[in-house]
Design an enzyme around this catalytic site. Sequence first.
Site, PDB file in Angstrom:
ATOM      1  N   GLY A 116       0.828  -1.204   0.000  1.00  0.00           N
ATOM      2  CA  GLY A 116       0.000   0.000   0.000  1.00  0.00           C
ATOM      3  C   GLY A 116       0.856   1.245   0.000  1.00  0.00           C
ATOM      4  N   GLY A 144      -0.741   4.475   0.001  1.00  0.00           N
ATOM      5  CA  GLY A 144      -1.567   5.629   0.373  1.00  0.00           C
ATOM      6  C   GLY A 144      -0.860   6.408   1.471  1.00  0.00           C
ATOM      7  N   LEU A 145      -1.613   7.230   2.167  1.00  0.00           N
ATOM      8  CA  LEU A 145      -0.975   8.048   3.197  1.00  0.00           C
ATOM      9  C   LEU A 145      -0.226   7.189   4.194  1.00  0.00           C
ATOM     10  CD1 LEU A 145      -3.649  10.779   3.826  1.00  0.00           C
ATOM     11  CD2 LEU A 145      -1.444  10.993   2.706  1.00  0.00           C
ATOM     12  N   ALA A 146      -0.843   6.097   4.644  1.00  0.00           N
ATOM     13  CA  ALA A 146      -0.202   5.260   5.652  1.00  0.00           C
ATOM     14  C   ALA A 146       1.050   4.604   5.069  1.00  0.00           C
ATOM     15  CB  ALA A 146      -1.177   4.215   6.163  1.00  0.00           C
ATOM     16  N   GLY A 147       0.908   3.972   3.911  1.00  0.00           N
ATOM     17  CA  GLY A 147       2.021   3.236   3.325  1.00  0.00           C
ATOM     18  C   GLY A 147       3.161   4.129   2.883  1.00  0.00           C
ATOM     19  N   ARG A 196     -21.245  12.306  11.270  1.00  0.00           N
ATOM     20  CA  ARG A 196     -21.779  11.730  10.037  1.00  0.00           C
ATOM     21  C   ARG A 196     -22.897  10.728  10.253  1.00  0.00           C
ATOM     22  NH1 ARG A 196     -15.907  11.078   7.088  1.00  0.00           N
ATOM     23  NH2 ARG A 196     -15.754  13.303   6.661  1.00  0.00           N
ATOM     24  N   HIS A 233     -18.728   5.160   2.732  1.00  0.00           N
ATOM     25  CA  HIS A 233     -17.580   6.026   2.580  1.00  0.00           C
ATOM     26  C   HIS A 233     -16.315   5.491   3.221  1.00  0.00           C
ATOM     27  CE1 HIS A 233     -15.409   9.714   2.212  1.00  0.00           C
ATOM     28  NE2 HIS A 233     -15.262   9.834   3.499  1.00  0.00           N
ATOM     29  N   GLU A 249      -6.398   2.991   7.220  1.00  0.00           N
ATOM     30  CA  GLU A 249      -7.784   2.526   7.242  1.00  0.00           C
ATOM     31  C   GLU A 249      -7.875   1.006   7.391  1.00  0.00           C
ATOM     32  OE1 GLU A 249     -10.241   4.339   4.198  1.00  0.00           O
ATOM     33  OE2 GLU A 249     -11.948   3.044   4.680  1.00  0.00           O
ATOM     34  N   LEU A 288      -7.150  11.003   7.422  1.00  0.00           N
ATOM     35  CA  LEU A 288      -5.854  11.450   6.902  1.00  0.00           C
ATOM     36  C   LEU A 288      -4.885  11.590   8.068  1.00  0.00           C
ATOM     37  CD1 LEU A 288      -7.018  14.135   4.298  1.00  0.00           C
ATOM     38  CD2 LEU A 288      -6.648  11.688   3.994  1.00  0.00           C
TER      39      LEU A 288
HETATM   40  C1  LIG Z   1     -13.938  10.523  -1.522  1.00  0.00           C
HETATM   41  C2  LIG Z   1     -13.261  10.450  -0.203  1.00  0.00           C
HETATM   42  C3  LIG Z   1     -12.925  11.605   0.469  1.00  0.00           C
HETATM   43  C4  LIG Z   1     -12.292  11.545   1.703  1.00  0.00           C
HETATM   44  N1  LIG Z   1     -11.987  12.709   2.341  1.00  0.00           N
HETATM   45  C5  LIG Z   1     -11.355  12.663   3.540  1.00  0.00           C
HETATM   46  C6  LIG Z   1     -10.990  13.854   4.209  1.00  0.00           C
HETATM   47  O1  LIG Z   1     -11.254  14.959   3.746  1.00  0.00           O
HETATM   48  N2  LIG Z   1     -10.355  13.762   5.387  1.00  0.00           N
HETATM   49  C7  LIG Z   1     -10.040  12.560   5.942  1.00  0.00           C
HETATM   50  O2  LIG Z   1      -9.426  12.535   7.002  1.00  0.00           O
HETATM   51  N3  LIG Z   1     -10.351  11.407   5.311  1.00  0.00           N
HETATM   52  C8  LIG Z   1     -11.009  11.430   4.130  1.00  0.00           C
HETATM   53  N4  LIG Z   1     -11.335  10.258   3.499  1.00  0.00           N
HETATM   54  C9  LIG Z   1     -10.853   8.973   4.045  1.00  0.00           C
HETATM   55  C10 LIG Z   1      -9.385   8.772   3.687  1.00  0.00           C
HETATM   56  O3  LIG Z   1      -9.134   9.261   2.401  1.00  0.00           O
HETATM   57  C11 LIG Z   1      -8.943   7.326   3.722  1.00  0.00           C
HETATM   58  O4  LIG Z   1      -9.400   6.702   4.867  1.00  0.00           O
HETATM   59  C12 LIG Z   1      -7.431   7.233   3.721  1.00  0.00           C
HETATM   60  O5  LIG Z   1      -6.901   7.982   2.669  1.00  0.00           O
HETATM   61  C13 LIG Z   1      -6.941   5.813   3.647  1.00  0.00           C
HETATM   62  O6  LIG Z   1      -5.541   5.818   3.505  1.00  0.00           O
HETATM   63  P1  LIG Z   1      -4.702   4.500   3.570  1.00  0.00           P
HETATM   64  O7  LIG Z   1      -3.291   4.896   3.435  1.00  0.00           O
HETATM   65  O8  LIG Z   1      -5.085   3.724   4.776  1.00  0.00           O
HETATM   66  O9  LIG Z   1      -5.181   3.626   2.329  1.00  0.00           O
HETATM   67  P2  LIG Z   1      -5.388   3.964   0.762  1.00  0.00           P
HETATM   68  O10 LIG Z   1      -5.075   5.353   0.425  1.00  0.00           O
HETATM   69  O11 LIG Z   1      -6.719   3.424   0.432  1.00  0.00           O
HETATM   70  O12 LIG Z   1      -4.281   3.121   0.059  1.00  0.00           O
HETATM   71  C14 LIG Z   1      -4.366   1.744  -0.101  1.00  0.00           C
HETATM   72  C15 LIG Z   1      -3.133   1.287  -0.816  1.00  0.00           C
HETATM   73  O13 LIG Z   1      -3.063  -0.111  -0.740  1.00  0.00           O
HETATM   74  C16 LIG Z   1      -2.807  -0.654  -2.003  1.00  0.00           C
HETATM   75  N5  LIG Z   1      -3.398  -1.992  -1.997  1.00  0.00           N
HETATM   76  C17 LIG Z   1      -4.607  -2.375  -1.537  1.00  0.00           C
HETATM   77  N6  LIG Z   1      -4.756  -3.695  -1.658  1.00  0.00           N
HETATM   78  C18 LIG Z   1      -3.620  -4.158  -2.196  1.00  0.00           C
HETATM   79  C19 LIG Z   1      -3.150  -5.455  -2.552  1.00  0.00           C
HETATM   80  N7  LIG Z   1      -3.880  -6.545  -2.350  1.00  0.00           N
HETATM   81  N8  LIG Z   1      -1.924  -5.550  -3.117  1.00  0.00           N
HETATM   82  C20 LIG Z   1      -1.143  -4.456  -3.317  1.00  0.00           C
HETATM   83  N9  LIG Z   1      -1.533  -3.223  -2.972  1.00  0.00           N
HETATM   84  C21 LIG Z   1      -2.752  -3.082  -2.424  1.00  0.00           C
HETATM   85  C22 LIG Z   1      -3.358   0.309  -2.989  1.00  0.00           C
HETATM   86  O14 LIG Z   1      -2.695   0.183  -4.213  1.00  0.00           O
HETATM   87  C23 LIG Z   1      -3.049   1.636  -2.295  1.00  0.00           C
HETATM   88  O15 LIG Z   1      -1.737   2.016  -2.618  1.00  0.00           O
HETATM   89  C24 LIG Z   1     -11.990  10.297   2.274  1.00  0.00           C
HETATM   90  C25 LIG Z   1     -12.327   9.126   1.610  1.00  0.00           C
HETATM   91  C26 LIG Z   1     -12.993   9.197   0.387  1.00  0.00           C
HETATM   92  C27 LIG Z   1     -13.446   7.934  -0.244  1.00  0.00           C
END
Ligand SMILES: Cc1cc2nc3c(=O)[nH]c(=O)nc-3n(C[C@H](O)[C@H](O)[C@H](O)COP(=O)(O)OP(=O)(O)OC[C@H]3O[C@@H](n4cnc5c(N)ncnc54)[C@H](O)[C@@H]3O)c2cc1C
Lengths: 254, 667
Positions: B42, B44-47, B339, B431, B455, B471
């Site tokens: 992953g 995303g922000l965490a990864g 929410r 969401h 997440e 975030l």
């Molecule tokens: C439209 C929208 C708006 C939002 N707005 C806000 C906001 O304003 N403020 C706020 O705090 N939160 C907001 N959120 C929530 C927030 O964006 C997410 O909870 C957060 O970004 C999740 O980040 P993450 O790093 O955990 O995962 P993600 O950003 O979901 O990243 C997941 C990563 O895992 C990878 N991955 C997944 N499965 C696999 C696999 N099997 N093999 C390889 N790679 C994989 C993907 O490629 C990706 O790189 C919003 C969410 C949405 C849907």
Amino acid sequence: MEKNLNLNLKVWRQKNADDKGKFEEYKVNDISTDMSFLEMFDVLNSQLITEDKDPIAFDHDCREGICGSCSMHINGRPHGPKHAVTTCQLHMRSFNDGDTIVVEPWRAAPFPVIKDLVVNRSAFDRIISAGGFISINTGNAQDANAIPIPKDDADEAFAAAACIGCGACVAACKNASAMLFVSAKVSQFALLPQGQPERHQRVSEMVAQMDLEGFGACTNTGACSAECPKGISLTHIARMNRDYIAASFAANEK
Amino acid sequence: MTSKLNSKIPEGNLEQKWTKYRSTVPLVNPANKRSLEIIIVGSGLAGASAAASLAELGYKVKVFCFQDSARRAHSIAAQGGINAAKNYQNDGDSTYRLFYDTIKGGDYRSREANVYRLAEVSTNIIDQSVASGVPFAREYGGLLSNRSFGGTQVQRTFYAAGQTGQQLLLGAYSGLQRQVGTGNVKMYARHEMLDVVTIDGKCRGIIARDLTNGKLERHFGHAVLLCTGGYGNVFFLSTNAMGSNVTAAWKAHKKGAMFANPCFTQIHPTCIPVSGDHQSKLTLMSESLRNDGRIWVPAKKEDALALREGRIKPNDIREEDRDYYLERRYPAFGNLVPRDVASRAAKERCDAGYGVNKTGEAVYLDFAFNTIRYGKIEANKKGINNPTDEQIVAMGKAVVKEKYGNLFDMYEQITGVNPYDQPMMIYPAVHYTMGGLWVDYNLMTNIPGLYALGEANFSDHGANRLGASALMQGLADGYFVIPYTIGAYLSNEIMTKAISTDHEAFVEAEKNVQGTIDRLLSIKGTKTVDYYHKKLGLIIWNQCGMARSEAGLKEAIANVQALREEFWSNVKVPGDANSLNPELEKAGRVADFLELGELMCKDALDREESCGGHFREEHQTEEGEALRNDEDYKYVAAWEYFAGTNWELHKEELIYDNIKIAQRSYK
Ligand SMILES: Cc1cc2nc3c(=O)[nH]c(=O)nc-3n(C[C@H](O)[C@H](O)[C@H](O)COP(=O)(O)OP(=O)(O)OC[C@H]3O[C@@H](n4cnc5c(N)ncnc54)[C@H](O)[C@@H]3O)c2cc1C
Ligand code: SF4
Ligand code: FES
């Protein structure tokens, strides 16, 4: 108001990077004008699957115009006929009943086709790795309000940072130049105090990597900015050129 | 607490737990770090933040994502903002207040220690992001700007127009790419993780599939971090990106990692309503809009009917004939209730027959009032003494445009309606998922060496997440928690040599993955993957969505089981396994959703109370508010998987030493 359209599609099909590829024609009927362009492709693909044909591969993820995945060249224009929208945000109300729509992948040597409409844009990541960052390790930062930044600069930096890395600028350019993409990143950091220490080095290294990847020269035609879904402005290219020259002089003086 | 769940919360008083723990957690010396390999799934922000930070420390890092670039992870789509207890507005914010708001917002179903730590490090995130060039919104004086989000009465949300996630992710991504450039991180884009590998009870690596050529790969790691996001797409329609999925977490679950609170899902009140059967996803209209938009439906049913039939326009309805139901029901928080509360209130009005679009499932989010308010302020600023109404509206629109321009454009793009002139139509949509892999204070699952961040874990948001806190949590986990807590495990692994991927555990895991792929391709049935996904989504939405009941959940479980059986005998997956095959990718993900869906319903059935986003119709107050049962359900439900689809429930009691738990009230 919602209407339904019948459409003819000419879509580029290419099995893999080595395949020569060709156009195939398809018909889709009863397409609601409320659908997005990619939802129309969903309909086409489920039709193809049902007919035991290979569905069309295309990149997409957010479908909100922000991830930069989608990359279709539609009727001769990256992201289609509407100004400043991505393919996923293009809706079928922009088309008319009976239209023929031609869909191709981005055409640029540094973006080789992987399959059908999917291309390899990893060159962009390598350009960022070459210098598209501020070298700060986690934990080193001072208080966020310690350095005030004039609102105009912050806004302009944000406008540059809005680039989604889709590559439409490259696809729009007859030379496949990546200047708009690179300049957006260079400009974002050049406008911020945090970006100053590495300002010269950054532009030199990013431009060097851009050349290495085989992107073409910029001849100031402006097709990139005209087709950019985020309206990234040509002023960033001008700013980058100034920085690049300054960086070259600075390097010569050393 | 079952012996299998040790939350490892440090001793000491709340305010000092983290500082003290952080200063005593075992360290790994720089030379040893260079021989320790960490796999991060992953970007995303965490990864991305974890990868950059761990690589800076000297660990050898591999990062995987299924998109073509790390920058496209779903976090990119986050809109409204990120919280931090900076108290720049001098409005009474503090670490404690952010902590308190988050626990209360989560309806008292999260851990005090984790949430306090989150509130503590929130301020560092803003510093770090600004230093890495994130262009947050600023005031004319050059300092950072804040806005309000739901469930709070202070302004603590930092933002970059409606593109906060994009800017934060690009910040973390640039840090990640910098480490890719130095060779400390090896990036595997267009790769999907399809299993975790465990040896002698510890996590030792993953099996991944190169999506461009279909090849299965084995990767060893001393530790594996799943930063794979949430599972909202189990509902088919959600605001998540199309590729978001549960597969990584689910495979870990099937290897023994417990899945916590799967039924805690968030339905966001302000999304663009469904327009037809073709719909592939739903679009969020950021919560920040509730700062300046007022939510209403007609007070009279006949007006609602006339709107649905297109006989009148919203602006034809007089002020006194409008029902600003959130302001009416919750005067203290008004449009800024959390929410879950806002979503249920919208559903209540629409179910009662006051919905405003042709499906009857929409309410208005109206900016007219604040457009005029802003217009007057601007007129004052500019010294215009007797502005005309048109001038006021024009100046007000300009202010609204600067704050939310991209969201308004997106709304118009999708609906064909201009929201500057007419109120937006909105309805709740799936969401976010509060549930996820169970983790201890170190963010480690119950499988040693396997972590979950962002997440993908269950840790900080209880039964309902407050806006702008995901975030914050993703970046807290990646930048400021894992770099410390991973030492507790890795300091004991410095003698472990890299294990050959010829080890039988790798061979076996790869064989199983191959088996699943072959099976999916061999069914050659008659229905597409999307057909099953949509059916599953409807079952879960109807029975395990905004309102749940015993009868409905039991029916849903039976329906999901039947659907799963049908899927495995009749799904049609075209193409082969040796090339880019998006249908095959989807099929694997939907297969996992078909199992998760059952567990969600099971969890919802088991939890005989209402709390946060989990609303059991049997358990509500006379006014229709969620009725918790702290006596019997003040615990984290962690489910252990057994072969077939069988689960055993483990409970982690929640202890509140610092907060007096009370009925949540926003009135
Ligand atoms: C439209 C929208 C708006 C939002 N707005 C806000 C906001 O304003 N403020 C706020 O705090 N939160 C907001 N959120 C929530 C927030 O964006 C997410 O909870 C957060 O970004 C999740 O980040 P993450 O790093 O955990 O995962 P993600 O950003 O979901 O990243 C997941 C990563 O895992 C990878 N991955 C997944 N499965 C696999 C696999 N099997 N093999 C390889 N790679 C994989 C993907 O490629 C990706 O790189 C919003 C969410 C949405 C849907
Ligand atoms: S500059 Fe515009 S067209 Fe080019 S990659 Fe960025 S967003 Fe796309
Ligand atoms: S799919 Fe994300 S920008 Fe189009």
